[in-house]
Each structure stands twice: as C-alpha cells, then as structure tokens.
Design an enzyme around this catalytic site. Structure first.
Site, PDB file in Angstrom:
ATOM      1  N   GLU B 265       9.367 -27.500 -25.300  1.00 57.57           N
ATOM      2  CA  GLU B 265       7.947 -27.377 -25.634  1.00 57.57           C
ATOM      3  C   GLU B 265       7.154 -28.528 -25.020  1.00 57.57           C
ATOM      4  OE1 GLU B 265       7.125 -24.559 -26.807  1.00 57.57           O
ATOM      5  OE2 GLU B 265       9.115 -23.927 -27.465  1.00 57.57           O
ATOM      6  N   GLU B 294       6.838 -20.969 -18.036  1.00 59.16           N
ATOM      7  CA  GLU B 294       8.212 -21.113 -18.507  1.00 59.16           C
ATOM      8  C   GLU B 294       9.038 -21.943 -17.516  1.00 59.16           C
ATOM      9  OE1 GLU B 294      10.315 -20.729 -21.721  1.00 59.16           O
ATOM     10  OE2 GLU B 294       8.316 -19.832 -21.602  1.00 59.16           O
TER      11      GLU B 294
END
Lengths: 501, 501
Positions: B265, B294
């Site tokens: 994250e 991503e």
C-alpha cells in the site's frame, strides 16, 4: 400520513445528508487528515455548509413548515413530530433572517480563525489571533442581531447553548459558588499537598489506549455504535445514536489526562448512544443543550470517576495495563486524582478550581459584549482575573487567553455550560441517592450499570426534546440550585484534606 | 484565460466537492464507522454519488465541453488542460448514455451486494451472494452496453481498468507466463520447503503498526501528506497528492502479512503523493490505470521488499520492534518471505503462484461474459481451475470463489491488472538496472530513495495523463512483454531453491 408530511420527511432526509458529511469532514480534519490535506477539507466544508444552510432556509421548507403548523396538520402529528416541526419552524424563522452571503463568510472566517488561533497558541503570539478574534466578535454580534433582534446580546448567546438560561440565573448560581468555594480552596491551599512524581513516569500511548477501551467498556459505551480516535483536543461527535465517536490525546508522561478524558468523553458518548433512536437524524436527537450534555460527561468524569469506589473493582486491571499503578496504593491514587491546586489550564484543572476558570471566562465574555472592552485589552484582563481568583499569573498568552478553542469559532456563551453541568450534577447525585441508594456502595459493588441505566431513562433518552430547566424539574423536582454541588464539594474535600470541624 | 474556461474550472471545483465526500465516506466506512453506523453512510453515499453523477452528465457541462473542444478555445489550452478537456469529453459522452435511474440503482445495488458478500463470506454460503452476483453481472452488462455500444463486452471491461489493454494482448502475456511458470513451480514443489513456526508467534498489533511506519518512512511515504488506519482488507485512497491514505490489517500470529501489506500500500501511496500537484482534483490526477498503479505497489512489495538487500539496512530495526526476528537470521527471513507454496487465498499467495490466482480469475470472467456460464455453476468451475493450476481444492467457498471483494461491486476486468502490474515490473526492473545500476547494490547501500526518485520522475508524476502502453513505451522503449518477469523469476527462484542447471 398526509402527503405534505411525507414530502417534509423526504426533505429532512435530504437535509440530513449534508449535516452528515459536514460532521464527517470535521471529524476527519481533527483525527486523520494530514496537514497538507486540511485545505481541501475546509473547501468541502464551506461548500456543504452553504448547501445545508440553503436547504434549511429555503422557501420550500418555509412553506412546508407553515402548513404543518396549521391545526389540521399539526394535531395529526405525534408528540415527537410536534416537537420537530415546532423546533424547525423556530430555527427557520431565526436563520432565514441571516443573509446567505453573511453565513457563508462566517463559516469561512471561522475556519480561518481556527487556523490563526492554532498558530497563535503554538507561538504564544496573541497579535496573530487578535484580528480574527475581533472578526468573530463582530460577526457573532451581527448574526445574533439577525437571529434574535431586540434581545440582549449576551443573553441571546447564552440561550444559544443552554436554552432558557439567562445571566440573572447564572449570576446567582456562580455567586453562591464563589462565596463558598473561595474560602474552601484557601483552606486546601494551606495544606500544600506535594507533587507526586510517580504519576509522571513514561506511559506507553498504546497501553493508554487499552486503558481507554477498558474504561469505555466498563461505563457502558457501546462498541457496535461507537468508535475511538486520537486528536489534539479531545471531543465527542455523534452522527446518530448508532454512530457516536469519542477522541482522546495520550501524553507520554501524564496518563491521568487520557484516563479522565476517556471517562469524560465516554459520558458524552453514552448520552448520545442512548437518545431515543426514533429521534435519530432529526432536531429531536442529539442534545444541543451544552450544560445538560456537559452534566453527563462531568458526572462520569467527576462524580463517578473521581470517586474512590469507582476504581475499587477495576484498579487491578489498570495496573495490568499501566504497570506503574501497581506500585501506587488506591488511596494515593485517589488523592492524586483529586489534587486541588491553582493552575493555568482549564482542561487540566481539578474539579474545584475548575469553577474559577469558568467564572473568569464568563466575566470576560460579559466584558466583551456588555463592557465593550477592546480585543487588545483582553489578555491583560485575563491575567488580572487569574490573579484575583487563582493567585497566579500566566507566563505567556498560550497559558492564558490563547488556551481554549471556543472563541476562535465564535462560541461565545458556551463556557458557562461547563459549570452549569457540574451544578446539575450535584442535583442529579442527590436524586440518584434518594432513588437508588448510596452511589459509593453501588460503585464499590461494581454496579455502575445501574447508574448508567438510571441516567439513560431519566435524561439521555429525551435527547433534545426537554430544555435544561425542564430536565432539572422533571428529574429532581425542584429549581436549579448550586447548593447540592457545594455540599458535595465540602464533604468530599473536607474528608480528603482533613478540614472537618 | 477565457470566461468559458473560468466557468469550467468553477464547475470542476464544485464537482470535486462531491467526489471528495464520497471518497471520505468510503474511507470512513472501511476504517472507522461502527457496525450500526454503516447504513447511514450508505444512504449518504447513494445521495452524493447521484448528485455527482448528475453534475458529470449535465447539459451545462456538455455544452462547456463542446465549446472548449472547438479549435479557438482548445488551442489556447496548455497540455494539461487539453488532456482534462479531452478525457472529460470522452467520459461525458460515455456516461450521459447511462440513464440516471439506472446509475442510482447500480450504486445502491453495489452497496447491498457488498454487504451480502461479506455475510456470505463469513458464513461460507454462496447462495446468499449468488442473486447479488447475478445482479452485478446483469447491471454491469447493461451499463457497459450504454457506455461502450458495439464494443465486445469483456474487452470493454478490461479497457475500463487498463485502457488500451485487450484480451488478445493479455492472452499472449498470460500464455507465456503459464508456459514457463508451471514447470518452474513444479520443480519448486518437489523441494518441499517445510513450514517455519517462528513466523507465527504472537506479534503485538501495536508493534506491527510501528513496523509499518518504519517501513513507510523508509520507502519514502510522506507523513505530512499521508495517513494510516486499520481495516479488514487493506487498500489505499487518495484525495489528491496532498492527502493519501493507506490501510493495513494486523494479524496477531502473522506479522509478515502486515509487513508486506504496508510496503504494497505504501507503493500505491508513494505513487499518489508524487503525481504532479498541478493535476490535483482533476481527471489528470491520481492514475486510474489499475495495472500501472498495481505495478508500483507490487514493485515496492515484490521487486524491492522481497529482495534480501532491501532488508539489510533495516533488519535490526525490525528486530527492535518485533523481538522474534532477533532470533531469525536474515537468510531464513529471506527464504520465508519467498516461500513458494500452492495455497487458496490470492492475497496471501507468494509472488510466483500468485500468477495462477489471477489467470484463474481472468478465465472465470471470460466464462461469465463470453461463455455465459450461469452463476450457480461458478463455484464448481472455480474449484476445477484451482485443481488444474494449483493442485488443491478449497474446503469451502470462503476459501474459494467468495474470497475476493471485486466482483461484489461489479469490478469485472479488474483482476488481470494485478498480473499486468507484475509483468510491467519485470520491464521496469530491467530499465532501472540499465539506468541506475544494480538494484541489489542500491538496496544494500540503503539508497532506496534513488529508486523512488526514478519512479517518481519516470512514472508517478504523469498521473493519469499517460495510458499504460504509452508508459511502457516511454519508460522502457519497447512493447509490453512477460519475458523480463519470467527471467527475473527464473533467476531469483532458481538461486533460492537450488534449481540452477
């Protein structure tokens, strides 16, 4: 259900969404938003506050309220909806007189003033804050002129935070307190209780958080309708009875601060969680009378939390979470949490000298709005009153007039609520003892839930639907008086400091 | 600046307020709102999403966009605003074709589906979720029919999450991976690495949070523009480059989970914090290409975080915060964080078998939208594919088809992005080594900030303004290929498992 009523409810639901997100924006600004993210939150707040204000002052709402107030419609409403319509009609009539641009400018100026206050407090420089404070005074004066034309200005402000209260009543109550507490505090000061360094050893903030949850669980704050977060200045916020949030601040060398903030905010939280859920998301819900609300936080914090018997069933648990307390007897702990000493900061003051902090602010507000004392002279006036009531002089304005947030958003008239809350607490304590028996014994037996249940039923469930004087009359069967609080103080501190005749 | 342009910017500012509060409502629902408070948040979300949708499809906006797209106005815009106008015009044309009531019903159904999915997962009962999943499939089909008429349905969905990607390209990339990785994983499985219980001793969640901040600081996540909170399923959210928030979940007996979620994250967060601030609060800002986004979280998590040299400068600090690691050598730690084993849960899978989890979902989505496989048959199809790729069969649907949130809000076409991200990472790794030298050496020397700076300049700052294939071409100078990732895997796991010829 009439079609009009259905439309009105739909309109309320829409209005409620705006209050919901402004509430969330405030919450997030004070708990989570990073420094650089604050500006965008302020922008959003300004936008949605303006939208909310437009909805609450629209001609459409005014028409619905007028029609609902007509006998045919009004008589068909149940008591809850009668209250809601009546209260909204009154607020509508007051608010519609505020020009929208004045309101929007006020919201923005409040936010800017808050930022200036923070900076002024940090750097102890009153001059940064002075122009904003002046603006808040002027804007509050202007807005009160719109909402309460013809009413004496400061009484109108008091009424805003504690409806039905006026300075004549408050003068009487505070006068009684001064007369009795000044000699009491002088006698205590003569005893000169020393500082105890054992209460200022390092306390892991994570362990303090665990203590907070232990206390919240113990006093009855519900987890499925509650949340906790960290902030600079602890507060409680409520979205409805189903979502009530308390905050805390954990000082590494002062665990008692977070402990009593936890109980204090927990008291506010228990109040909000136990309002009749039928009132959720309406003006009948979360209580807007600050004295009554504060009476509940202070009842938990002071009347219960600073009673030795409160700790009897849980003192070992406290020691498990914060090991330093294993080495401190409950008697010493009890003395420390009731250590009376003259100090600068309101929110750190003991229960007794706290009264003078409020009386000082009350007199300052009268000086501002009745005495027309100019902003530049306020710091000196503050220090003069500190000297008079507490025999100490702040070293700088951060310790003095800059310490509190309230004036920075124009919440003039708010401060007296704190002391009114304590005055009510004396009366509630009397009544509970008459109805449930000794609070000492209930606490010692770990039966705090019986007290919480009593408060839920007598006070909390009514939310906003009973005004302060009505609450006191309904619960205690008499008019508001400072005598029970004074009697409580004399007994408690007389025993603690060996002052009994 | 033309008057039209000024009006357009004001309109954008207003629109942005709605996105701001819906984002905040989502954030709060997943981090802080108590159980009983969820319903009111969903109501507010539905309301403000509808308002936002109305603003983004209004005739007023359409007119402004049409005028701004005319040569006289368009040519006067700088590149950023050309992008913004072009992108908004395209989105406007797509979205205006969705009827408002269909959109509002979709938002509400998404929220309900999410709740049903949670319950189904908790009780491992697919039948609770099945009607909602069917509804999500149908609604997504309907909405895509409006937004992308004439386009092949599943390709339109892929395009939604990774613009310019199509199943022909993905088929080729995934085929290459399958061909090389299936035998690689089989060889590793033959080595049969045992479980190491030292990684599952009790780890204080508060200490895990401290490890998270240590890692975030280390990789370059900025505190003044960032925040952290706890949630069930970790995610990152961004209000602008100035307010980016990551979440984590702390398992008491699996600290590696929070450690790698923190880095993952954090990678998303560093991306969002480093987008050109001129793009803030516009469609040029936070990158909407999920594969590219991503690629950054997975670059930090896998390429950097699962490299032994990443840990060299900070492994002692980890041991200070979580004492069990003092007893574990860095070599053993390195083996554990790259332990390849066939398992049920995607988000707990190692870097290698993770590929099969995505390929499985990609094939499931094709089965749903191209094969028209009915919802009731999906659990069996899932289990059949698990057997095929990973030689294991889930004991229940919670371990199988119910494990992921994505389909519950109709995010079909999202899953392939994860693996595309890894494929891009192989290419970025190649390019960084060409331009900056050995990543192993940079990491060992504690110079991770040089890598972060390279990613900031080459990728992050562009935000949404470069499409995935453009990013790859601009950064790597070639077309997307799985070869670098495969080469990286073969080298790394060949060494780790002693598979070198």
């Amino acid at each position: 259900m009439s079609r009009l009523f259905e439309e009105f409810r739909q309109y309320l639901t829409k209005m409620q969404q705006y209050d919901h997100v402004t509430n969330l924006l405030y919450w997030d600004m004070r708990t989570k938003a990073p420094k650089l993210g604050q500006a965008a939150h302020i922008e959003a707040l300004t936008h949605f506050s303006a939208e909310s204000f437009a909805l609450s002052t629209s001609g459409e709402l005014g028409e619905m309220l007028d029609k609902l107030a007509e006998p045919g419609e009004y008589d068909a409403l149940d008591d809850t909806w009668k209250f809601i319509v009546g209260r909204m009609k009154r607020d509508f009539d007051r608010n519609r007189r505020i020009p929208a641009d004045v309101y929007e400018a006020f919201v923005r100026a409040q936010a800017e003033s808050g930022t200036a206050w923070e900076e002024a407090k940090r750097s102890s420089d009153f001059s940064i804050y002075a122009p904003h404070l002046k603006k808040m005074i002027d804007m509050r004066r202007e807005i009160t002129g719109y909402t309460d034309p013809g009413k004496e200005l400061y009484d109108a402000m008091l009424d805003e935070f504690e409806e039905g209260m006026d300075s004549a009543t408050i003068d009487r109550l505070f006068q009684d307190l001064k007369q009795e507490l000044i000699p009491l505090v002088q006698k205590i000061a003569a005893k000169n209780q020393p500082e105890d360094p054992r209460f200022h050893v390092y306390s892991d903030p994570d362990a303090q958080k665990k203590v907070q949850w232990m206390l919240l669980d113990y006093i009855g704050f519900r987890r499925d309708a509650g949340a906790v977060d960290e902030t600079e200045h602890p507060f409680t916020t409520s979205f409805s009875s189903k979502d009530v949030r308390v905050t805390n601040h954990y000082y590494e060398h002062d665990p008692l601060s977070a402990i009593f903030s936890a109980i204090h905010e927990g008291g506010h939280g228990i109040f909000d969680q136990n309002v009749n859920p039928d009132y959720d998301k309406t003006v009948a819900g979360s209580c807007n009378y600050m004295g009554i609300h504060e009476s509940q936080s202070r009842f938990y914090e002071n009347i219960l939390g600073r009673n030795k018997n409160f700790w009897l069933p849980i003192y070992d648990r406290l020691g498990e979470l914060l090991p330093q307390f294993r080495e401190i007897s409950l008697d010493d702990f009890y003395r420390e949490i009731n250590h009376v000493k003259n100090s600068y900061i309101r929110i750190e003051a003991d229960e007794l000298t706290y009264c003078f902090h409020i009386i000082l602010r009350y007199e300052m507000e009268q000086a501002i709005f009745r005495g027309q004392v100019p902003v530049e002279e306020l710091p000196a006036l503050w220090n003069q009153k500190m000297k008079e009531y507490l025999q100490i002089t702040p070293e700088n304005d951060s310790q003095g007039i800059l310490q509190d947030v309230h004036w920075s958003d124009a919440s003039f008239g708010y401060f007296p609520s704190y002391l009114l809350g304590s005055i009510y607490d004396g009366m509630f304590l009397d009544t509970i003892e008459q109805e449930l028996g000794s609070v000492d014994e209930l606490l010692a037996a770990g039966k705090i839930s019986e007290i919480t249940k009593w408060l839920n039923e007598k006070i909390h469930r009514y939310g906003n639907t009973r005004k302060p004087k009505e609450v006191i009359q309904a619960v205690c069967g008499r008019e508001v008086s400072a005598e029970p609080l004074i009697r409580h103080f004399k007994k408690k501190y007389g025993e603690l400091y060996g002052l009994m005749d």
